[in-house]
Structures are given as structure tokens and as C-alpha cells.
Motif scaffolding. Structure first.
Motif, PDB file in Angstrom:
ATOM      1  N   GLU A   9       0.811  -1.060  -0.022  1.00  0.00           N
ATOM      2  CA  GLU A   9       0.022   0.007   0.087  1.00  0.00           C
ATOM      3  C   GLU A   9       0.678   1.207  -0.079  1.00  0.00           C
ATOM      4  N   HIS A  10       1.886   1.153   0.728  1.00  0.00           N
ATOM      5  CA  HIS A  10       2.675   2.468   1.131  1.00  0.00           C
ATOM      6  C   HIS A  10       3.760   2.621  -0.259  1.00  0.00           C
ATOM      7  N   THR A  11       4.033   1.672  -0.947  1.00  0.00           N
ATOM      8  CA  THR A  11       4.981   1.635  -1.876  1.00  0.00           C
ATOM      9  C   THR A  11       4.547   1.764  -3.252  1.00  0.00           C
ATOM     10  N   LYS A  12       3.333   1.541  -3.446  1.00  0.00           N
ATOM     11  CA  LYS A  12       2.718   1.582  -4.722  1.00  0.00           C
ATOM     12  C   LYS A  12       3.139   2.747  -5.628  1.00  0.00           C
ATOM     13  N   ASP A  13       3.050   3.875  -5.250  1.00  0.00           N
ATOM     14  CA  ASP A  13       3.581   5.165  -6.030  1.00  0.00           C
ATOM     15  C   ASP A  13       5.003   5.355  -6.035  1.00  0.00           C
ATOM     16  N   LEU A  14       5.627   4.809  -5.105  1.00  0.00           N
ATOM     17  CA  LEU A  14       7.031   4.981  -5.082  1.00  0.00           C
ATOM     18  C   LEU A  14       7.537   4.208  -6.138  1.00  0.00           C
ATOM     19  N   ARG A  15       7.274   3.221  -6.687  1.00  0.00           N
ATOM     20  CA  ARG A  15       7.690   2.404  -7.662  1.00  0.00           C
ATOM     21  C   ARG A  15       7.669   3.005  -8.941  1.00  0.00           C
ATOM     22  N   GLU A  16       6.835   3.852  -9.367  1.00  0.00           N
ATOM     23  CA  GLU A  16       6.800   4.545 -10.746  1.00  0.00           C
ATOM     24  C   GLU A  16       7.566   5.980 -10.814  1.00  0.00           C
ATOM     25  N   PHE A  17       7.919   6.517  -9.642  1.00  0.00           N
ATOM     26  CA  PHE A  17       8.577   7.670  -9.746  1.00  0.00           C
ATOM     27  C   PHE A  17       9.972   7.651 -10.423  1.00  0.00           C
ATOM     28  N   PRO A  18      10.859   6.856 -10.276  1.00  0.00           N
ATOM     29  CA  PRO A  18      12.146   7.026 -10.749  1.00  0.00           C
ATOM     30  C   PRO A  18      11.926   6.814 -12.430  1.00  0.00           C
ATOM     31  N   ASP A  19      11.143   6.029 -12.690  1.00  0.00           N
ATOM     32  CA  ASP A  19      10.859   5.765 -14.205  1.00  0.00           C
ATOM     33  C   ASP A  19      10.288   6.894 -14.890  1.00  0.00           C
ATOM     34  N   LEU A  20       9.371   7.544 -14.144  1.00  0.00           N
ATOM     35  CA  LEU A  20       8.744   8.966 -14.662  1.00  0.00           C
ATOM     36  C   LEU A  20       9.664   9.987 -14.730  1.00  0.00           C
ATOM     37  N   ILE A  21      10.444  10.151 -13.971  1.00  0.00           N
ATOM     38  CA  ILE A  21      11.465  11.372 -13.688  1.00  0.00           C
ATOM     39  C   ILE A  21      12.478  10.963 -14.940  1.00  0.00           C
ATOM     40  N   GLN A  22      12.939   9.767 -15.061  1.00  0.00           N
ATOM     41  CA  GLN A  22      13.947   9.309 -15.953  1.00  0.00           C
ATOM     42  C   GLN A  22      13.348   9.739 -17.397  1.00  0.00           C
ATOM     43  N   CYS A  23      12.053   9.287 -17.709  1.00  0.00           N
ATOM     44  CA  CYS A  23      11.444   9.669 -19.177  1.00  0.00           C
ATOM     45  C   CYS A  23      11.308  11.267 -19.251  1.00  0.00           C
ATOM     46  N   ILE A  24      10.839  11.992 -18.201  1.00  0.00           N
ATOM     47  CA  ILE A  24      10.821  13.293 -18.617  1.00  0.00           C
ATOM     48  C   ILE A  24      12.131  13.856 -18.742  1.00  0.00           C
ATOM     49  N   GLU A  25      12.878  13.308 -17.961  1.00  0.00           N
ATOM     50  CA  GLU A  25      14.561  14.014 -18.366  1.00  0.00           C
ATOM     51  C   GLU A  25      15.061  13.591 -19.643  1.00  0.00           C
ATOM     52  N   ASN A  26      14.634  12.440 -20.328  1.00  0.00           N
ATOM     53  CA  ASN A  26      14.999  12.070 -21.540  1.00  0.00           C
ATOM     54  C   ASN A  26      14.476  12.658 -22.839  1.00  0.00           C
ATOM     55  N   ASP A  27      15.135  13.242 -23.609  1.00  0.00           N
ATOM     56  CA  ASP A  27      14.804  14.193 -24.604  1.00  0.00           C
ATOM     57  C   ASP A  27      14.126  13.676 -25.643  1.00  0.00           C
ATOM     58  N   LYS A  28      14.269  12.254 -25.673  1.00  0.00           N
ATOM     59  CA  LYS A  28      13.446  11.432 -26.857  1.00  0.00           C
ATOM     60  C   LYS A  28      11.947  11.599 -26.409  1.00  0.00           C
ATOM     61  N   TYR A  29      11.466  11.550 -25.198  1.00  0.00           N
ATOM     62  CA  TYR A  29      10.167  11.785 -24.870  1.00  0.00           C
ATOM     63  C   TYR A  29       9.698  13.157 -25.118  1.00  0.00           C
ATOM     64  N   THR A  30       8.818  13.618 -25.874  1.00  0.00           N
ATOM     65  CA  THR A  30       8.422  14.931 -26.022  1.00  0.00           C
ATOM     66  C   THR A  30       7.151  15.636 -25.457  1.00  0.00           C
ATOM     67  N   HIS A  31       6.315  14.689 -24.996  1.00  0.00           N
ATOM     68  CA  HIS A  31       4.913  15.094 -24.490  1.00  0.00           C
ATOM     69  C   HIS A  31       4.401  14.304 -23.598  1.00  0.00           C
ATOM     70  N   LEU A  32       3.810  15.184 -22.410  1.00  0.00           N
ATOM     71  CA  LEU A  32       3.448  14.550 -21.439  1.00  0.00           C
ATOM     72  C   LEU A  32       1.758  14.755 -21.339  1.00  0.00           C
ATOM     73  N   ASP A  33       0.992  13.528 -20.896  1.00  0.00           N
ATOM     74  CA  ASP A  33      -0.094  13.732 -20.835  1.00  0.00           C
ATOM     75  C   ASP A  33      -0.537  13.365 -19.319  1.00  0.00           C
ATOM     76  N   ARG A  34      -0.618  14.543 -18.309  1.00  0.00           N
ATOM     77  CA  ARG A  34      -0.775  14.369 -17.136  1.00  0.00           C
ATOM     78  C   ARG A  34      -2.066  13.742 -16.488  1.00  0.00           C
ATOM     79  N   MET A  35      -2.936  13.794 -17.333  1.00  0.00           N
ATOM     80  CA  MET A  35      -4.303  13.156 -17.037  1.00  0.00           C
ATOM     81  C   MET A  35      -5.111  12.147 -17.959  1.00  0.00           C
ATOM     82  N   GLY A  36      -3.954  11.008 -18.010  1.00  0.00           N
ATOM     83  CA  GLY A  36      -4.386  10.187 -18.916  1.00  0.00           C
ATOM     84  C   GLY A  36      -5.356   9.059 -18.419  1.00  0.00           C
TER      85      GLY A  36
END
Length: 125
Positions: free
Chosen positions: A98-125
């Protein structure tokens, strides 16, 4: 609930999409926080699976990338600290999940946002 990040080519074709599943509580928090104001969501025509669709996307400019990753890193530290405090010294398996569900997604999300290959974010998908 999810956040999506896309690789979109110059012709508007979505080449790749990463989907990050988050809890409803975190989704609501993001909707009311600085996260929802960083960058401008614009209706953007894109081609997904040979079909033209219009999505509300944030173009990930260098400024927006930096602002989003800074916000997410700061939030991650607080989330991690709070989760560890809530779990205590010997959490049950259910408490841990319960307490780590959201923690697992953060590192990959941050890395994708930092990666210039990814161009667009849909924050409310």
C-alpha cells in the motif's frame, strides 16, 4: 489512474508511449498541486495506431522538463519519508504494498521526463 509520456515525431505520429499507474490519492494531489500548472496542456492532434486523435498534451521543453523533474524529485523525497514513517519498523506485506505503490513509478517517470526522446506529457491520462 495514470500519467502518460509520449515520443511524438515531427509528423505528429506517436512512436512510443509509457504509462505510469498511480493511486487515486496521488492523482488527486497532482491535479491540485504545482504539477498541474507546470507547462501548458494544449489540444494536440496526434496519430496513434494509424488514427488521428486530439489529446491534451504538454510539450516537454527544457524549462518544463527541469521544472517537472525538480517538483517530482522533491515530492518523491517527502513521499518516501512519509511512507517509511507510516510503515514503521516491521510492516505487513499489505502495508508495504500500500505504501510503496506510488514510489515504484517515480524513478522511471522522472527518467522519462529527463530523456529528450520523450516529447509530450499527458498528465491526466
Amino acid at each position: 489512474m495514470n500519467i502518460q509520456i509520449h515520443v511524438v515525431d515531427k509528423n505528429g505520429k506517436v512512436l512510443k508511449t509509457r504509462v505510469f499507474e498511480i493511486s487515486e490519492n496521488l492523482f488527486r494531489h497532482f491535479a491540485k498541486s504545482e504539477f498541474s500548472t507546470l507547462g501548458v496542456s494544449r489540444k494536440t492532434p496526434v496519430v496513434i495506431d494509424e488514427e488521428l486523435v486530439e489529446l491534451k498534451l504538454v510539450l516537454l521543453s527544457p524549462f518544463v522538463r527541469q521544472a517537472l523533474t525538480g517538483y517530482l524529485k522533491d515530492y518523491l523525497v517527502g513521499l518516501l519519508k512519509g511512507s517509511l514513517e507510516k510503515m514503521g519498523d516491521s510492516p505487513s506485506r499489505l502495508e508495504y504494498q500500500e505504501h510503496t505503490k506510488d514510489l515504484r513509478e517515480f524513478p522511471d517517470l522522472i527518467q522519462c521526463i529527463e530523456n529528450d526522446k520523450y516529447t509530450h506529457l499527458d498528465r491526466m491520462g
